[in-house]
Design a protein around this motif. Structure first.
Motif, mmCIF file in Angstrom:
data_model
loop_
_atom_site.group_PDB
_atom_site.id
_atom_site.type_symbol
_atom_site.label_atom_id
_atom_site.label_comp_id
_atom_site.label_asym_id
_atom_site.label_seq_id
_atom_site.Cartn_x
_atom_site.Cartn_y
_atom_site.Cartn_z
ATOM 1 N N GLU A 43 0.855 -1.182 0.000
ATOM 2 C CA GLU A 43 0.000 0.000 0.000
ATOM 3 C C GLU A 43 0.891 1.232 0.000
ATOM 4 O OE1 GLU A 43 -2.575 -0.244 3.380
ATOM 5 O OE2 GLU A 43 -4.080 -1.443 2.341
ATOM 6 N N GLU A 44 0.497 2.227 -0.790
ATOM 7 C CA GLU A 44 1.227 3.498 -0.816
ATOM 8 C C GLU A 44 0.374 4.575 -0.162
ATOM 9 O OE1 GLU A 44 2.852 0.777 -3.622
ATOM 10 O OE2 GLU A 44 0.838 1.688 -3.719
ATOM 11 N N VAL A 52 -3.150 15.716 5.915
ATOM 12 C CA VAL A 52 -4.024 14.746 5.255
ATOM 13 C C VAL A 52 -3.176 13.767 4.443
ATOM 14 C CG1 VAL A 52 -5.932 14.363 3.658
ATOM 15 C CG2 VAL A 52 -5.903 16.416 5.091
ATOM 16 N N ILE A 53 -3.336 12.478 4.703
ATOM 17 C CA ILE A 53 -2.669 11.403 3.965
ATOM 18 C C ILE A 53 -3.747 10.493 3.385
ATOM 19 C CG2 ILE A 53 -1.188 9.374 4.164
ATOM 20 C CD1 ILE A 53 0.327 10.780 6.371
ATOM 21 N N ARG A 54 -3.593 10.127 2.103
ATOM 22 C CA ARG A 54 -4.587 9.273 1.465
ATOM 23 C C ARG A 54 -3.915 8.084 0.795
ATOM 24 N NH1 ARG A 54 -9.446 12.199 -1.528
ATOM 25 N NH2 ARG A 54 -10.309 10.167 -0.957
ATOM 26 N N SER A 55 -4.703 7.023 0.620
ATOM 27 C CA SER A 55 -4.200 5.808 -0.011
ATOM 28 C C SER A 55 -5.319 5.129 -0.784
ATOM 29 C CB SER A 55 -3.641 4.843 1.050
ATOM 30 O OG SER A 55 -3.354 3.575 0.494
ATOM 31 N N LEU A 92 9.452 12.381 1.683
ATOM 32 C CA LEU A 92 8.480 11.769 2.589
ATOM 33 C C LEU A 92 7.037 11.954 2.109
ATOM 34 C CD1 LEU A 92 10.021 12.861 6.019
ATOM 35 C CD2 LEU A 92 10.266 10.661 4.870
ATOM 36 N N SER A 93 6.834 12.502 0.890
ATOM 37 C CA SER A 93 5.471 12.756 0.424
ATOM 38 C C SER A 93 4.684 11.469 0.234
ATOM 39 C CB SER A 93 5.507 13.554 -0.884
ATOM 40 O OG SER A 93 6.188 12.813 -1.890
ATOM 41 N N THR A 94 5.388 10.380 -0.128
ATOM 42 C CA THR A 94 4.740 9.081 -0.283
ATOM 43 C C THR A 94 5.595 7.999 0.364
ATOM 44 O OG1 THR A 94 3.647 9.691 -2.356
ATOM 45 C CG2 THR A 94 3.892 7.351 -1.907
ATOM 46 N N LEU A 95 4.965 7.183 1.198
ATOM 47 C CA LEU A 95 5.636 6.046 1.823
ATOM 48 C C LEU A 95 4.928 4.762 1.410
ATOM 49 C CD1 LEU A 95 6.233 7.402 5.448
ATOM 50 C CD2 LEU A 95 7.899 7.237 3.608
ATOM 51 N N GLN A 96 5.707 3.695 1.351
ATOM 52 C CA GLN A 96 5.167 2.402 0.943
ATOM 53 C C GLN A 96 5.103 1.460 2.137
ATOM 54 O OE1 GLN A 96 7.403 -0.426 -1.753
ATOM 55 N NE2 GLN A 96 5.787 0.207 -3.176
ATOM 56 N N LEU A 97 3.958 0.834 2.326
ATOM 57 C CA LEU A 97 3.752 -0.107 3.424
ATOM 58 C C LEU A 97 3.630 -1.512 2.865
ATOM 59 C CD1 LEU A 97 3.162 -0.571 6.492
ATOM 60 C CD2 LEU A 97 0.736 -0.286 5.936
ATOM 61 N N ALA A 98 4.535 -2.394 3.277
ATOM 62 C CA ALA A 98 4.507 -3.791 2.831
ATOM 63 C C ALA A 98 3.896 -4.653 3.930
ATOM 64 C CB ALA A 98 5.916 -4.268 2.505
ATOM 65 N N ILE A 99 2.816 -5.348 3.609
ATOM 66 C CA ILE A 99 2.115 -6.217 4.553
ATOM 67 C C ILE A 99 2.359 -7.667 4.167
ATOM 68 C CG2 ILE A 99 -0.099 -6.797 5.607
ATOM 69 C CD1 ILE A 99 0.692 -3.978 6.168
ATOM 70 N N ALA A 100 2.813 -8.473 5.117
ATOM 71 C CA ALA A 100 3.119 -9.877 4.821
ATOM 72 C C ALA A 100 2.690 -10.762 5.984
ATOM 73 C CB ALA A 100 4.612 -10.040 4.545
ATOM 74 N N PHE A 123 10.685 4.027 1.752
ATOM 75 C CA PHE A 123 10.502 5.042 0.734
ATOM 76 C C PHE A 123 10.229 4.375 -0.614
ATOM 77 C CE2 PHE A 123 13.617 7.053 3.708
ATOM 78 C CZ PHE A 123 12.735 7.970 4.259
ATOM 79 N N LEU A 124 9.680 5.130 -1.560
ATOM 80 C CA LEU A 124 9.468 4.593 -2.899
ATOM 81 C C LEU A 124 10.811 4.316 -3.554
ATOM 82 C CD1 LEU A 124 6.584 6.858 -4.281
ATOM 83 C CD2 LEU A 124 6.422 4.515 -3.454
#
Length: 299
Positions: A43-44, A52-55, A92-100, A123-124
């Protein structure tokens, strides 16, 4: 079987404060005694404006190893307090979340679903596509990173408007206001309230003859429906409250039995002791005299 899904969470950062999270939506039908499997996914999260942060993410789940994958689309908005003087780091405008390693199991004794997973934020690995893609997003929408590309998603209270182009193909035009009042499923107004659509949201107002905040309305009690007040009292309608019997000017009592009062206001007595106020006045504190006095109502 399906079910009602409620989730609330509070995430606390000791140095910066806490976030409040809410999840809205409906649950799909789940076959009895089935095992739910969720594959690893990414998820980004994009900072679209101050605080405000959106995904926007699409992934899937399965009922057992042999089941077909069922898609899930998740739109998330996170709001938080942000220091207006803090420098903005474009990295830091976009961060990537890895779910496992998603783990889901139903606890039959407690009748709850337990969920666990491992996650990692990074980071991307490539340039942020929203740095150029955001110019293609219209009003009432935000640019969010989705994989190696970007997507324009409408703000809450708005929906995508599609138009037909010269090639007779549908394409996104812009985001238009959702009329939540067009369906009772889209608003939370009480059955005895009117839904009023406003830009990007809606408001609720109790119908005539009812009182409340629009989300909860109850029959407004009128003086005519109350027991008869005493001969030296009269019924007074009070805002957001049931009407009451109050003694007339110059009388004191409980509204049923009112006796003539020869007392007048003095430096030691105020209008709370005796009902000295006219029916069109109310007894209010006067800071300058340090006591309650009669003040005419508005109008």
């Amino acid at each position: 079987m399906g079910g009602i899904f409620n989730r609330s969470a509070e995430v606390d950062f000791p140095q910066t404060g806490h976030l409040n999270l809410q999840i809205r939506g409906s649950m799909p039908s789940v076959p009895s005694m089935s095992k739910v499997l969720v594959d690893d996914f990414l998820e980004e999260f994009t900072r679209v404006s101050a605080g405000v942060i959106r995904s926007h993410a699409t992934h899937s789940f399965r009922f057992g190893e042999t089941s077909l994958s069922i898609p899930i689309v998740i739109d998330q908005t996170i709001t938080y307090e942000e220091c207006e003087f803090a420098p903005i780091d474009d990295k830091l405008s976009t961060l990537q979340l890895a779910i496992a390693r998603n783990f889901i199991v139903y606890d039959k004794e407690e009748q709850i679903v337990r969920y666990a997973s491992t996650s990692k934020t990074s980071f991307l690995s490539a340039d942020d596509p929203c740095r150029t893609g955001s110019t293609q997003c219209g009003t009432h929408s935000s640019c969010v990173v989705e994989g190696l590309s970007f997507k324009c998603i409408c703000d809450r209270g708005y929906q995508t408007d599609f138009i037909t182009d010269a090639q007779n193909e549908l394409r996104v035009s812009n985001c238009i206001d959702i009329n939540e009042c067009s369906s009772s499923r889209q608003h939370a107004c009480h059955s005895f309230a009117d839904c009023i659509n406003i830009e990007g949201s809606y408001a609720c107002r109790c119908k005539a003859g009812y009182t409340g905040d629009g989300y909860q309305c109850q029959k407004e009690q009128r003086c005519e429906s109350l027991i008869t007040c005493g001969p030296n009292a009269q019924c007074i309608h009070l805002e957001q409250r049931n009407p009451e019997c109050k003694c007339k000017h110059g009388y004191a009592g409980d509204g049923q039995v009112c006796r003539r009062s020869d007392r007048i206001e003095s430096e030691t007595e105020d209008c709370r002791t005796y009902n000295l106020c006219d029916v069109n006045a109310e007894c209010l504190a006067n800071p300058s005299t340090q006591r309650h006095q009669c003040f005419c109502r508005a109008g």
